[in-house]
Design a protein around this motif. Structure first.
Motif, short mmCIF file in Angstrom:
data_model
loop_
_atom_site.label_atom_id
_atom_site.label_comp_id
_atom_site.label_asym_id
_atom_site.label_seq_id
_atom_site.Cartn_x
_atom_site.Cartn_y
_atom_site.Cartn_z
N THR A 1 -0.69 11.56 0.14
CA THR A 1 0.23 11.77 1.44
C THR A 1 -0.10 10.91 2.53
OG1 THR A 1 0.85 13.90 0.34
CG2 THR A 1 1.48 13.54 2.77
N PRO A 2 -1.36 11.17 3.17
CA PRO A 2 -1.57 10.20 4.23
C PRO A 2 -1.54 8.62 4.12
CG PRO A 2 -3.42 11.57 3.97
CD PRO A 2 -2.43 11.63 2.36
N ALA B 1 1.33 9.20 -5.94
CA ALA B 1 1.81 10.66 -5.78
C ALA B 1 2.55 10.66 -6.74
CB ALA B 1 2.55 10.52 -4.41
N LEU B 2 3.33 9.89 -7.36
CA LEU B 2 4.50 10.25 -8.43
C LEU B 2 3.98 10.39 -9.90
CD1 LEU B 2 7.44 8.02 -7.48
CD2 LEU B 2 7.52 10.46 -7.30
N ILE B 3 2.58 9.81 -10.05
CA ILE B 3 1.88 9.95 -11.34
C ILE B 3 1.17 11.34 -11.03
CG2 ILE B 3 -0.23 9.18 -12.47
CD1 ILE B 3 0.65 6.43 -11.87
N SER B 4 0.74 11.69 -9.82
CA SER B 4 -0.23 13.11 -9.69
C SER B 4 0.86 14.07 -9.72
CB SER B 4 -0.72 12.93 -8.22
OG SER B 4 -1.80 11.86 -8.37
N LEU B 5 2.20 13.89 -9.11
CA LEU B 5 3.09 15.06 -9.38
C LEU B 5 3.55 15.17 -10.75
CD1 LEU B 5 5.18 16.83 -7.96
CD2 LEU B 5 6.68 14.94 -7.81
N SER B 6 3.64 14.22 -11.69
CA SER B 6 4.01 14.41 -12.97
C SER B 6 3.13 14.89 -13.94
CB SER B 6 4.71 12.99 -13.59
OG SER B 6 3.59 12.21 -13.60
N LEU B 7 1.70 14.72 -13.64
CA LEU B 7 0.70 15.25 -14.07
C LEU B 7 0.46 16.79 -13.73
CD1 LEU B 7 -1.66 12.31 -14.09
CD2 LEU B 7 -0.34 13.19 -16.25
N TRP B 8 0.61 16.92 -12.44
CA TRP B 8 0.56 18.40 -11.96
C TRP B 8 1.75 19.14 -12.57
CZ3 TRP B 8 3.45 20.94 -7.54
CH2 TRP B 8 2.99 22.13 -7.38
N ALA C 1 0.70 -1.01 0.08
CA ALA C 1 0.17 -0.05 -0.07
C ALA C 1 0.88 1.21 0.02
CB ALA C 1 -0.94 0.05 1.00
N ARG C 2 1.85 1.10 0.74
CA ARG C 2 2.78 2.32 0.78
C ARG C 2 3.41 2.90 -0.37
NH1 ARG C 2 3.97 1.33 6.49
NH2 ARG C 2 3.13 3.19 7.83
N LEU C 3 4.04 1.52 -1.28
CA LEU C 3 4.50 1.84 -2.35
C LEU C 3 3.24 2.12 -3.40
CD1 LEU C 3 7.00 1.51 -4.21
CD2 LEU C 3 6.38 -0.88 -4.49
N ALA C 4 2.30 1.50 -3.49
CA ALA C 4 1.42 2.00 -4.38
C ALA C 4 0.85 3.54 -4.26
CB ALA C 4 -0.02 1.22 -4.33
#
Length: 172
Positions: free
Chosen positions: A144-145, A114-121, A106-109
């Motif tokens: 993040t949580p 987060a990385l996908i969202s960051l790259s899209l942002w 779950a933490r890795l997922a």
């Protein structure tokens, strides 16, 4: 004077507030898991999305946001193979969504989400004005949580942790 006016027990021990606290991240996990699975499947089943050019294609979308993105070099990298980038995002969203929903790694997922969202942002929604119109930033914050807490309940991670604990005699 008593301050604990709530019912002391609900379920497997602890007060109902304690249980609510333990399960607080479950709705977020379900929402993000289902949303990312849907996003990945939507991309994979859209015949126009995985093309280098054309209406609704990932290639045209990336060319359109290139000059307004925070990191144009990241967009340039995606434009070397727009279809490959599209498949990478789609399969990444599927893996993140399934892992989050099942609570497996779950933490890795969540980190992947987060990385996908960051790259899209930083690319697609960077030019949103005002900034809060771009939903990728909100998704980044929502992950993040789950990065911090993982999936401690109703998850395969919890089941595996419990199984390891039983095998080691409870010392884990």
């Amino acid at each position: 004077m008593r301050t604990d006016t709530h019912t002391p027990h609900f379920g497997d021990g602890g007060g109902w507030r304690d249980n609510a606290t333990r399960y607080a991240l479950l709705p977020l996990r379900i929402f993000l898991g289902v949303t990312f699975i849907y996003a990945g499947l939507d991309k994979l089943t859209d015949s126009g999305f995985m093309k280098d050019s054309g209406a609704g294609s990932v290639g045209d979308m990336m060319r359109a946001v290139r000059d307004s993105s925070a990191i144009p070099a990241l967009v340039d990298l995606s434009l070397k193979s727009p279809a490959g980038f599209g498949y990478a995002i789609a399969f990444g969203e599927l893996a993140v969504g399934i892992g989050t929903l099942l609570g497996l790694f779950a933490r890795l997922a969540a980190l992947g989400g987060a990385l996908i969202s960051l790259s899209l942002w930083l690319t697609v929604s960077w030019a949103s004005d005002p900034y809060y119109y771009g939903n990728d930033l909100a998704y980044l914050m929502a992950w993040t949580p789950l990065i911090l807490a993982g999936a401690p309940l109703l998850s395969l991670d919890a089941a595996l942790r419990s199984r390891r604990r039983q095998r080691s005699g409870g010392y884990r």
